[in-house]
Scaffold this motif. Structure first.
Motif, PDB file in Angstrom:
ATOM      1  N   ALA A  81       0.827  -1.207   0.000  1.00 33.16           N
ATOM      2  CA  ALA A  81       0.000   0.000   0.000  1.00 33.16           C
ATOM      3  C   ALA A  81       0.861   1.255   0.000  1.00 33.16           C
ATOM      4  N   PHE A  82       2.187   1.067   0.118  1.00 33.88           N
ATOM      5  CA  PHE A  82       3.084   2.215   0.266  1.00 33.88           C
ATOM      6  C   PHE A  82       4.272   2.105  -0.674  1.00 33.88           C
ATOM      7  N   ALA A  83       4.816   3.243  -1.051  1.00 35.99           N
ATOM      8  CA  ALA A  83       5.995   3.283  -1.900  1.00 35.99           C
ATOM      9  C   ALA A  83       7.200   2.737  -1.132  1.00 35.99           C
ATOM     10  N   PRO A  84       8.175   2.132  -1.833  1.00 43.36           N
ATOM     11  CA  PRO A  84       9.355   1.578  -1.155  1.00 43.36           C
ATOM     12  C   PRO A  84      10.069   2.580  -0.247  1.00 43.36           C
ATOM     13  N   ALA A  85      10.151   3.832  -0.674  1.00 44.20           N
ATOM     14  CA  ALA A  85      10.834   4.839   0.152  1.00 44.20           C
ATOM     15  C   ALA A  85      10.109   5.043   1.485  1.00 44.20           C
ATOM     16  N   LEU A  86       8.774   4.995   1.450  1.00 38.37           N
ATOM     17  CA  LEU A  86       7.998   5.167   2.675  1.00 38.37           C
ATOM     18  C   LEU A  86       8.114   3.930   3.563  1.00 38.37           C
ATOM     19  N   VAL A  87       8.156   2.753   2.945  1.00 40.13           N
ATOM     20  CA  VAL A  87       8.346   1.520   3.706  1.00 40.13           C
ATOM     21  C   VAL A  87       9.671   1.563   4.445  1.00 40.13           C
ATOM     22  N   GLU A  88      10.707   2.088   3.783  1.00 36.58           N
ATOM     23  CA  GLU A  88      12.024   2.206   4.415  1.00 36.58           C
ATOM     24  C   GLU A  88      11.973   3.161   5.600  1.00 36.58           C
ATOM     25  N   LEU A  89      11.191   4.221   5.467  1.00 38.76           N
ATOM     26  CA  LEU A  89      11.020   5.153   6.594  1.00 38.76           C
ATOM     27  C   LEU A  89      10.326   4.469   7.764  1.00 38.76           C
ATOM     28  N   PHE A  90       9.290   3.714   7.465  1.00 34.41           N
ATOM     29  CA  PHE A  90       8.595   2.963   8.514  1.00 34.41           C
ATOM     30  C   PHE A  90       9.575   2.092   9.299  1.00 34.41           C
ATOM     31  N   ALA A  91      10.438   1.393   8.566  1.00 35.73           N
ATOM     32  CA  ALA A  91      11.342   0.434   9.187  1.00 35.73           C
ATOM     33  C   ALA A  91      12.405   1.098  10.053  1.00 35.73           C
ATOM     34  N   SER A  92      12.658   2.372   9.813  1.00 38.53           N
ATOM     35  CA  SER A  92      13.760   3.036  10.527  1.00 38.53           C
ATOM     36  C   SER A  92      13.302   4.027  11.591  1.00 38.53           C
ATOM     37  N   HIS A  93      12.003   4.141  11.805  1.00 43.07           N
ATOM     38  CA  HIS A  93      11.505   5.102  12.807  1.00 43.07           C
ATOM     39  C   HIS A  93      10.486   4.438  13.731  1.00 43.07           C
ATOM     40  N   GLU A  94      10.754   4.472  15.032  1.00 41.69           N
ATOM     41  CA  GLU A  94       9.887   3.831  16.019  1.00 41.69           C
ATOM     42  C   GLU A  94       8.484   4.421  16.025  1.00 41.69           C
ATOM     43  N   GLU A  95       8.359   5.689  15.699  1.00 42.04           N
ATOM     44  CA  GLU A  95       7.051   6.337  15.698  1.00 42.04           C
ATOM     45  C   GLU A  95       6.063   5.579  14.810  1.00 42.04           C
ATOM     46  N   ALA A  96       6.569   5.078  13.662  1.00 42.61           N
ATOM     47  CA  ALA A  96       5.709   4.351  12.737  1.00 42.61           C
ATOM     48  C   ALA A  96       5.209   3.047  13.347  1.00 42.61           C
ATOM     49  N   VAL A  97       6.050   2.425  14.183  1.00 44.99           N
ATOM     50  CA  VAL A  97       5.666   1.168  14.822  1.00 44.99           C
ATOM     51  C   VAL A  97       4.414   1.362  15.669  1.00 44.99           C
ATOM     52  N   PHE A  98       4.410   2.386  16.488  1.00 46.60           N
ATOM     53  CA  PHE A  98       3.285   2.590  17.408  1.00 46.60           C
ATOM     54  C   PHE A  98       2.056   3.148  16.698  1.00 46.60           C
ATOM     55  N   ASP A  99       2.271   3.922  15.631  1.00 46.94           N
ATOM     56  CA  ASP A  99       1.123   4.345  14.827  1.00 46.94           C
ATOM     57  C   ASP A  99       0.481   3.140  14.143  1.00 46.94           C
ATOM     58  N   TYR A 100       1.317   2.190  13.723  1.00 47.75           N
ATOM     59  CA  TYR A 100       0.814   0.977  13.082  1.00 47.75           C
ATOM     60  C   TYR A 100      -0.022   0.155  14.066  1.00 47.75           C
ATOM     61  N   ILE A 101       0.466   0.019  15.295  1.00 45.99           N
ATOM     62  CA  ILE A 101      -0.288  -0.735  16.295  1.00 45.99           C
ATOM     63  C   ILE A 101      -1.610  -0.040  16.609  1.00 45.99           C
ATOM     64  N   ASP A 102      -1.585   1.305  16.712  1.00 52.21           N
ATOM     65  CA  ASP A 102      -2.820   2.064  16.922  1.00 52.21           C
ATOM     66  C   ASP A 102      -3.816   1.803  15.792  1.00 52.21           C
ATOM     67  N   PHE A 103      -3.283   1.832  14.573  1.00 50.69           N
ATOM     68  CA  PHE A 103      -4.119   1.612  13.390  1.00 50.69           C
ATOM     69  C   PHE A 103      -4.752   0.222  13.444  1.00 50.69           C
ATOM     70  N   ARG A 104      -3.941  -0.778  13.756  1.00 49.28           N
ATOM     71  CA  ARG A 104      -4.464  -2.144  13.865  1.00 49.28           C
ATOM     72  C   ARG A 104      -5.507  -2.253  14.975  1.00 49.28           C
ATOM     73  N   ARG A 105      -5.242  -1.629  16.107  1.00 47.56           N
ATOM     74  CA  ARG A 105      -6.178  -1.728  17.228  1.00 47.56           C
ATOM     75  C   ARG A 105      -7.539  -1.156  16.834  1.00 47.56           C
ATOM     76  N   ASP A 106      -7.542  -0.031  16.150  1.00 45.64           N
ATOM     77  CA  ASP A 106      -8.809   0.590  15.737  1.00 45.64           C
ATOM     78  C   ASP A 106      -9.551  -0.288  14.726  1.00 45.64           C
ATOM     79  N   LEU A 107      -8.840  -0.713  13.673  1.00 44.43           N
ATOM     80  CA  LEU A 107      -9.514  -1.450  12.599  1.00 44.43           C
ATOM     81  C   LEU A 107      -9.838  -2.883  12.984  1.00 44.43           C
ATOM     82  N   GLU A 108      -8.922  -3.542  13.686  1.00 44.68           N
ATOM     83  CA  GLU A 108      -9.168  -4.949  14.004  1.00 44.68           C
ATOM     84  C   GLU A 108     -10.217  -5.120  15.094  1.00 44.68           C
TER      85      GLU A 108
END
Length: 255
Positions: A81-108
């Protein structure tokens, strides 16, 4: 008046519509091989020429691909769903990890609530079967199997909510998780206390779904992903401490 006579739909168009719906609803998955031409034509009750016309059109539209000597497959239409450059940013920044978990918690949690109401008996059976496999993997103490089944369990719930947009979006998101972009699920399953807690949480989610209790299903998923957030936080903190310790040791060696 610009009206035209209604014409009956060609058999090939009917075949196309059925295959399209199976892909849309996630029943035919990316990379899945279609039955042989003979088998599929018999299942659909159409001639082989009609089937070939439908498959040719779906190939032209990029939904099916032909692999010489192997057969016809559902195209890898999801991708990321994301461009490779953005995926690389996700992998290198902890902020993205917790936003991802928040996103999963809401949708799941919403998916679980809806699945408790909308799921068919077959959907619930699939979820329960995966959970039984999770229990078996837990006894074998195989973190890779437990991590894989964890993803299957959550995806089965999303599928059981019967929302095709959410389904395809979350499949793409789970591909990133499976590839270790956000955090290492296998690492979580290597810790005994964490493994026990995760199994209990999945048991609670499964029980709520089997009882068709939407409020309990939603609460159980929210509790589970809050626990995951805490475990990931502690894991990242531990990794930082270990990195500092290694740096100090290296510094002492170089003195």
């Amino acid at each position: 008046m610009p009206f035209q006579k209604i014409q009956s739909e060609k058999l090939s168009q009917s075949v196309m519509r059925q295959i399209e719906l199976l892909i849309l609803r996630g029943i035919l998955r990316p990379g899945e091989r279609l039955p042989s031409e003979r088998d599929l034509s018999e299942r659909l009750g159409v001639s082989r020429p009609s089937l070939r016309d439908a498959i040719a059109e779906l190939q032209e539209r990029g939904l099916l691909v032909s692999r010489p000597g192997s057969g016809i497959f559902v195209a890898e239409v999801l991708g990321s769903a994301f461009a490779p450059a953005l995926v690389e940013l996700f992998a290198s920044h902890e902020e993205a990890v917790f936003d991802y978990i928040d996103f999963r918690r809401d949708l799941e949690s919403l998916s679980a609530e809806r699945a408790a109401v909308r799921a068919s008996d077959t959907d619930l059976q699939v979820i329960d079967t995966i959970f039984r496999k999770m229990e078996a993997a837990h006894l074998k103490r195989d973190p890779s199997d437990e991590a894989a089944l964890d993803a299957q369990f959550h995806m089965a719930i999303i599928e059981a909510s019967h929302n095709v947009v959410m389904l395809h979006m979350m499949r793409s998101m789970f591909d990133l998780l499976r590839n270790g972009v956000f955090y290492n699920r296998q690492m979580m399953f290597r810790q005994r206390t964490t493994r026990e807690s995760l199994l209990d949480q999945h048991r609670r989610i499964n029980a709520a779904l089997q009882a068709r209790d939407p409020q309990e299903a939603r609460a159980a998923v929210e509790t589970h992903l809050s626990y995951v957030e805490k475990a990931v936080t502690e894991g990242l903190r531990s990794e930082r401490h270990e990195a500092v310790a290694r740096q100090r040791l290296e510094h002492e060696r170089n003195r």
